[in-house]
Design a protein around this motif. Structure first.
Motif, PDB file in Angstrom:
ATOM      1  N   GLU A  17       7.419   6.151   6.718  1.00 15.11           N
ATOM      2  CA  GLU A  17       6.676   6.940   5.734  1.00 15.11           C
ATOM      3  C   GLU A  17       5.391   6.184   5.430  1.00 15.11           C
ATOM      4  O   GLU A  17       5.429   5.094   4.860  1.00 15.11           O
ATOM      5  N   ARG A  18       4.268   6.738   5.847  1.00 22.34           N
ATOM      6  CA  ARG A  18       2.977   6.104   5.603  1.00 22.34           C
ATOM      7  C   ARG A  18       2.422   6.570   4.250  1.00 22.34           C
ATOM      8  O   ARG A  18       2.664   7.698   3.825  1.00 22.34           O
ATOM      9  N   ALA A  19       1.658   5.702   3.634  1.00 19.74           N
ATOM     10  CA  ALA A  19       1.051   6.022   2.340  1.00 19.74           C
ATOM     11  C   ALA A  19       0.120   7.232   2.436  1.00 19.74           C
ATOM     12  O   ALA A  19      -0.053   7.966   1.461  1.00 19.74           O
ATOM     13  N   ASN A  20      -0.422   7.487   3.625  1.00 20.83           N
ATOM     14  CA  ASN A  20      -1.332   8.622   3.800  1.00 20.83           C
ATOM     15  C   ASN A  20      -0.603   9.946   3.998  1.00 20.83           C
ATOM     16  O   ASN A  20      -1.239  10.985   4.163  1.00 20.83           O
ATOM     17  N   GLY A  21       0.739   9.923   4.030  1.00 15.15           N
ATOM     18  CA  GLY A  21       1.529  11.138   4.191  1.00 15.15           C
ATOM     19  C   GLY A  21       2.123  11.336   5.565  1.00 15.15           C
ATOM     20  O   GLY A  21       2.960  12.213   5.766  1.00 15.15           O
ATOM     21  N   THR A  22       1.727  10.550   6.543  1.00 13.98           N
ATOM     22  CA  THR A  22       2.283  10.656   7.889  1.00 13.98           C
ATOM     23  C   THR A  22       3.738  10.185   7.885  1.00 13.98           C
ATOM     24  O   THR A  22       4.071   9.198   7.236  1.00 13.98           O
ATOM     25  N   THR A  23       4.613  10.933   8.587  1.00 15.70           N
ATOM     26  CA  THR A  23       6.022  10.546   8.702  1.00 15.70           C
ATOM     27  C   THR A  23       6.442  10.560  10.174  1.00 15.70           C
ATOM     28  O   THR A  23       5.911  11.334  10.973  1.00 15.70           O
ATOM     29  N   TYR A  80       1.691  14.435  10.804  1.00 17.52           N
ATOM     30  CA  TYR A  80       0.520  13.652  10.423  1.00 17.52           C
ATOM     31  C   TYR A  80      -0.060  14.139   9.099  1.00 17.52           C
ATOM     32  O   TYR A  80       0.158  15.281   8.692  1.00 17.52           O
ATOM     33  N   SER A  81      -0.805  13.277   8.472  1.00 15.96           N
ATOM     34  CA  SER A  81      -1.381  13.600   7.166  1.00 15.96           C
ATOM     35  C   SER A  81      -2.360  14.771   7.238  1.00 15.96           C
ATOM     36  O   SER A  81      -2.581  15.451   6.247  1.00 15.96           O
ATOM     37  N   ASP A  82      -2.900  15.057   8.425  1.00 19.13           N
ATOM     38  CA  ASP A  82      -3.825  16.187   8.568  1.00 19.13           C
ATOM     39  C   ASP A  82      -3.093  17.506   8.806  1.00 19.13           C
ATOM     40  O   ASP A  82      -3.716  18.546   9.002  1.00 19.13           O
ATOM     41  N   ASN A  85       0.808  -1.222   0.000  1.00 20.64           N
ATOM     42  CA  ASN A  85       0.000   0.000   0.000  1.00 20.64           C
ATOM     43  C   ASN A  85       0.841   1.271   0.000  1.00 20.64           C
ATOM     44  O   ASN A  85       0.309   2.367   0.033  1.00 20.64           O
ATOM     45  N   ASN A 133       3.411   2.026   2.351  1.00 17.42           N
ATOM     46  CA  ASN A 133       4.113   2.297   3.607  1.00 17.42           C
ATOM     47  C   ASN A 133       5.549   1.806   3.507  1.00 17.42           C
ATOM     48  O   ASN A 133       5.817   0.759   2.914  1.00 17.42           O
TER      49      ASN A 133
END
Length: 124
Positions: free
Chosen positions: A55-61, A79-81, A35, A37
């Protein structure tokens, strides 16, 4: 003991590099999921010195050294937000703590609360 990590593909198609029963890879992420990550590990601990260890696929690092959240020049978790957390040696800190650290080393920097970022003086 093995000297080189072995790449294995798990039942989900994710790639994992193992050395002596621990996730470990020195030349790239030790875990790459289908996915998107990615995780960098050394001897079973999240670890990367030149970028985020997760590094997460949603943008979180997440920036980690020896398994602990740690970053001296910015937030260790983004976070991705858009929210951020600042960590040193596995302890959650206020960004001004990083400013104090750099000032004690003779480097001028300041924290901009509106942008939630550190700014460093240009070398002249």
């Amino acid at each position: 003991m093995k000297e080189q990590p072995e790449c294995r593909v798990n039942e989900y198609g994710d790639k994992e590099w193992w050395l002596n029963d621990k996730l470990h890879r020195e030349d790239g992420p030790a875990f790459e999921s289908t996915n998107g990550n990615k995780e960098w590990h050394l001897h079973g601990h999240h670890h990367r010195e030149d970028g985020p260890a997760v590094e997460r696929a949603n943008g979180t690092t997440e920036w980690c050294i020896n398994g602990k959240l740690h970053r001296e020049d910015g937030p260790a978790t983004e976070y991705s937000d858009g929210s951020k957390e600042w960590w040193l040696h596995g302890k959650l800190v206020h960004p001004e703590t990083l400013v104090d650290l750099h000032l004690s080393r003779g480097t001028f920097c300041y924290y901009n609360e509106q942008t939630d970022t550190l700014h460093f003086a240009e070398n002249t």
